[in-house]
Design a protein around this motif. Sequence first.
Motif, PDB file in Angstrom:
ATOM      1  N   ALA A 156       0.827  -1.206   0.000  1.00  0.00           N
ATOM      2  CA  ALA A 156       0.000   0.000   0.000  1.00  0.00           C
ATOM      3  C   ALA A 156       0.862   1.256   0.000  1.00  0.00           C
ATOM      4  CB  ALA A 156      -0.944  -0.004   1.190  1.00  0.00           C
ATOM      5  N   LYS A 157       1.996   1.214   0.710  1.00  0.00           N
ATOM      6  CA  LYS A 157       2.866   2.383   0.752  1.00  0.00           C
ATOM      7  C   LYS A 157       3.478   2.668  -0.612  1.00  0.00           C
ATOM      8  CE  LYS A 157       4.043   2.277   5.600  1.00  0.00           C
ATOM      9  NZ  LYS A 157       5.110   2.259   6.600  1.00  0.00           N
TER      10      LYS A 157
ATOM     11  N   ARG B 216       2.876   6.021  -2.869  1.00  0.00           N
ATOM     12  CA  ARG B 216       3.976   6.832  -3.402  1.00  0.00           C
ATOM     13  C   ARG B 216       3.831   7.048  -4.894  1.00  0.00           C
ATOM     14  NH1 ARG B 216       9.582   5.154  -0.382  1.00  0.00           N
ATOM     15  NH2 ARG B 216       8.917   5.794   1.688  1.00  0.00           N
ATOM     16  N   ILE B 217       3.433   6.006  -5.609  1.00  0.00           N
ATOM     17  CA  ILE B 217       3.219   6.142  -7.058  1.00  0.00           C
ATOM     18  C   ILE B 217       2.077   7.124  -7.325  1.00  0.00           C
ATOM     19  CG2 ILE B 217       2.460   4.911  -9.134  1.00  0.00           C
ATOM     20  CD1 ILE B 217       3.998   2.459  -8.026  1.00  0.00           C
TER      21      ILE B 217
ATOM     22  N   TYR C 192       0.038  12.398  -8.949  1.00  0.00           N
ATOM     23  CA  TYR C 192      -0.715  13.563  -8.491  1.00  0.00           C
ATOM     24  C   TYR C 192       0.131  14.831  -8.601  1.00  0.00           C
ATOM     25  CZ  TYR C 192      -3.396  16.450  -5.177  1.00  0.00           C
ATOM     26  OH  TYR C 192      -4.111  17.440  -4.585  1.00  0.00           O
ATOM     27  N   SER C 193       1.364  14.750  -8.134  1.00  0.00           N
ATOM     28  CA  SER C 193       2.254  15.912  -8.174  1.00  0.00           C
ATOM     29  C   SER C 193       2.522  16.355  -9.609  1.00  0.00           C
ATOM     30  CB  SER C 193       3.582  15.591  -7.486  1.00  0.00           C
ATOM     31  OG  SER C 193       3.372  15.248  -6.147  1.00  0.00           O
ATOM     32  N   LEU C 194       2.761  15.388 -10.493  1.00  0.00           N
ATOM     33  CA  LEU C 194       3.027  15.731 -11.893  1.00  0.00           C
ATOM     34  C   LEU C 194       1.807  16.386 -12.545  1.00  0.00           C
ATOM     35  CD1 LEU C 194       5.050  12.599 -13.064  1.00  0.00           C
ATOM     36  CD2 LEU C 194       5.917  14.912 -12.651  1.00  0.00           C
TER      37      LEU C 194
ATOM     38  N   ARG D 176      -7.632  10.900  -0.464  1.00  0.00           N
ATOM     39  CA  ARG D 176      -6.767   9.788  -0.046  1.00  0.00           C
ATOM     40  C   ARG D 176      -5.535  10.307   0.691  1.00  0.00           C
ATOM     41  NH1 ARG D 176      -5.753   4.782   1.613  1.00  0.00           N
ATOM     42  NH2 ARG D 176      -3.725   4.075   0.939  1.00  0.00           N
ATOM     43  N   PHE D 177      -4.861  11.289   0.157  1.00  0.00           N
ATOM     44  CA  PHE D 177      -3.658  11.818   0.788  1.00  0.00           C
ATOM     45  C   PHE D 177      -3.978  12.528   2.099  1.00  0.00           C
ATOM     46  CE2 PHE D 177      -1.997  11.831  -3.729  1.00  0.00           C
ATOM     47  CZ  PHE D 177      -1.402  10.600  -3.581  1.00  0.00           C
ATOM     48  N   PHE D 178      -5.141  13.188   2.167  1.00  0.00           N
ATOM     49  CA  PHE D 178      -5.558  13.801   3.425  1.00  0.00           C
ATOM     50  C   PHE D 178      -5.780  12.731   4.488  1.00  0.00           C
ATOM     51  CE2 PHE D 178      -8.891  15.303   6.303  1.00  0.00           C
ATOM     52  CZ  PHE D 178      -8.253  16.401   6.842  1.00  0.00           C
TER      53      PHE D 178
END
Length: 179
Positions: free
Chosen positions: A2-3, A7-8, A13-15, A61-63
């Motif tokens: 899951a980690k 990260r992927i 998301y960042s890109l 999800r990130f929150f």
Amino acid sequence: MAKILDRILLLIYSLVVGVLSILSILLMTGSYTLTLNKEQGHTLLISSIVVAAVLILLSIRFFYISVRRERNHQSSIDQRTDYGDIQISVDTIENLSYKAASRVRGVREVKTRIRIAESGLEIMIRAVVDGESSIPAMTEEVQKQVHDHVEEITGIPVAYVSVYIANLVHSPVIKSRVE
């Protein structure tokens, strides 16, 4: 697993957010103009809604990841006595385990990990040994020393001590020179 997936997803998301930010800046400053016919505008609108929905889901999800609490992670063990409360950090127990395991003859490098269970502490020792003494006897001595030392010092029951011998260290051979 899951980690790695998180990260992927965070990378993607960042890109996407970076590209959309650059595109927004170009459109707002007038450096780039967009001329679309009615069909292209409709396709762009649907694509924008899909991208926005995916970004919102990833943001949620990130929150969630940032605010959730690790269930098995405890930084200390709490005990109650007649005089008050006692808190012993997991780091303290790891250091006690390290100290006890390092005292055993033949053990060269030690790493410890502690897990707190209902039955007591579960201590995992990873060691590098010199290979000059019996490994079963040495590991049994490590288990006994760590078990007894941690229980004696902390008063916390130790459920088990597992020892993993990671490698052997070769002692340098010193040849004496006879003249």
